[in-house]
Design a protein around this motif. Structure first.
Motif, PDB file in Angstrom:
ATOM      1  N   GLN A  55       0.989  -0.989  -0.037  1.00  0.00           N
ATOM      2  CA  GLN A  55      -0.177  -0.293   0.118  1.00  0.00           C
ATOM      3  C   GLN A  55       1.113   1.200  -0.064  1.00  0.00           C
ATOM      4  O   GLN A  55       0.605   2.172   0.670  1.00  0.00           O
TER       5      GLN A  55
ATOM      6  N   THR B   2      -3.245   7.506   8.899  1.00  0.00           N
ATOM      7  CA  THR B   2      -3.985   7.262   6.680  1.00  0.00           C
ATOM      8  C   THR B   2      -3.392   6.218   6.659  1.00  0.00           C
ATOM      9  O   THR B   2      -3.098   6.085   6.635  1.00  0.00           O
ATOM     10  N   ARG B   3      -4.812   6.354   5.315  1.00  0.00           N
ATOM     11  CA  ARG B   3      -4.821   5.148   4.986  1.00  0.00           C
ATOM     12  C   ARG B   3      -3.472   4.570   4.061  1.00  0.00           C
ATOM     13  O   ARG B   3      -3.184   5.242   3.512  1.00  0.00           O
ATOM     14  N   GLY B   4      -3.335   3.488   5.002  1.00  0.00           N
ATOM     15  CA  GLY B   4      -1.723   2.986   4.046  1.00  0.00           C
ATOM     16  C   GLY B   4      -0.512   3.118   4.548  1.00  0.00           C
ATOM     17  O   GLY B   4       0.369   2.122   4.357  1.00  0.00           O
TER      18      GLY B   4
ATOM     19  N   GLN C 141       1.866   2.767  -3.047  1.00  0.00           N
ATOM     20  CA  GLN C 141       1.254   4.269  -3.274  1.00  0.00           C
ATOM     21  C   GLN C 141      -0.122   4.922  -3.470  1.00  0.00           C
ATOM     22  O   GLN C 141      -0.301   6.112  -2.744  1.00  0.00           O
ATOM     23  N   ARG C 142      -1.347   4.305  -2.284  1.00  0.00           N
ATOM     24  CA  ARG C 142      -2.170   4.598  -1.433  1.00  0.00           C
ATOM     25  C   ARG C 142      -1.776   5.548  -0.670  1.00  0.00           C
ATOM     26  O   ARG C 142      -2.399   6.110  -0.253  1.00  0.00           O
ATOM     27  N   ALA C 143      -0.870   4.749   0.488  1.00  0.00           N
ATOM     28  CA  ALA C 143      -0.254   5.855   1.513  1.00  0.00           C
ATOM     29  C   ALA C 143       0.271   7.717   1.107  1.00  0.00           C
ATOM     30  O   ALA C 143       0.313   8.162   1.331  1.00  0.00           O
ATOM     31  N   TYR C 144       1.227   7.191   0.017  1.00  0.00           N
ATOM     32  CA  TYR C 144       1.689   8.236  -0.929  1.00  0.00           C
ATOM     33  C   TYR C 144       0.849   9.686  -0.948  1.00  0.00           C
ATOM     34  O   TYR C 144       0.809  10.413  -0.851  1.00  0.00           O
ATOM     35  N   GLU C 145      -0.037   8.632  -2.049  1.00  0.00           N
ATOM     36  CA  GLU C 145      -1.657   9.460  -2.090  1.00  0.00           C
ATOM     37  C   GLU C 145      -2.419  10.249  -1.436  1.00  0.00           C
ATOM     38  O   GLU C 145      -2.489  11.364  -1.024  1.00  0.00           O
ATOM     39  N   ASN C 146      -2.404   9.632  -0.595  1.00  0.00           N
ATOM     40  CA  ASN C 146      -3.714  10.016   0.521  1.00  0.00           C
ATOM     41  C   ASN C 146      -2.929  11.487   1.681  1.00  0.00           C
ATOM     42  O   ASN C 146      -3.285  12.445   2.344  1.00  0.00           O
TER      43      ASN C 146
END
Length: 212
Positions: free
Chosen positions: A17, A74-76, A19-24
């Motif tokens: 996750q 934060t998600r991720g 990239q998910r963490a990065y985006e969030n």
């Protein structure tokens, strides 16, 4: 008052996750960095890969420090990697002086030591790996190369080996060409060959030559 400092922090992401963490994090206004490289697979399919699976980086400046509590939720994101774990463990085990307890109870994550330099090197690594997808940018032992440097661009050089992601060792030969009486061109070494460590970005393959 927060005891955290400005700088680059290392975050542990949840499984796959990053990239998910990065985006969030970016959506919340944080300055995050998740190094991504593109690899060419069979059939020339380009696949994106996280350079450091399970991790990403986050820069916190003064305006971000009071929002630290948002990071772990934060998600991720799994957690912020601690670089002061020894002090924390000693505190938890009761092996530190009693008068230091109040201060150490507020121990918070610390920035990556020499973080700016490390992040800069990682960014250079990403650029190099991207460029190396082009076969012409990959050097092999025995390749005849030229050095993009006025001191060496007129000399013959042979690639010996890579020693890091962006540096390699070459053998510089100091050769002077001279024509004999019968018209043939002969090469003569004017100085002993010399090994030199160079940046790979300063090399290019000589036309018509390739190692085996």
């Amino acid at each position: 008052m927060s005891r955290m400092k400005e700088g680059w922090y290392l975050l542990k992401a949840r499984t796959k996750q990053e990239q998910r963490a990065y985006e969030n994090l970016e959506n919340q206004g944080f300055d995050a960095f998740c190094p991504i490289i593109k690899r060419q697979e069979k059939g020339k399919v380009i696949k994106e890969e996280v350079l450091f699976p399970g991790y990403l980086f986050l820069y916190l400046d003064l305006k971000d420090l009071d929002r630290y509590y948002l990071i772990r939720s934060t998600r991720g994101v799994s957690t912020v990697v601690q670089f002061n774990q020894v002090s924390r463990r000693l505190l938890e085990d009761g092996r530190l002086p009693a008068n230091s307890g109040n201060e150490l109870k507020e121990l918070l994550p610390q920035p990556i030591p020499n973080g700016e330099n490390i992040i800069s090197q990682i960014k250079e690594m990403v650029v190099f790996l991207e460029q190396s997808r082009d076969s012409d940018a990959v050097f092999h032992t025995g390749d005849v190369v030229t050095v993009c440097n006025p001191l060496f661009d007129h000399l013959k050089a042979t690639f010996i080996k890579g020693i890091s992601v962006d540096r390699g060792v070459i053998l510089i030969e100091y050769i002077k060409q001279q024509r004999s009486i019968d018209g043939t061109v002969e090469e003569k070494h004017t100085r002993p060959p010399r090994k030199l460590t160079v940046k790979l970005k300063d090399l290019k393959k000589a036309d018509g030559y390739q190692g085996h």
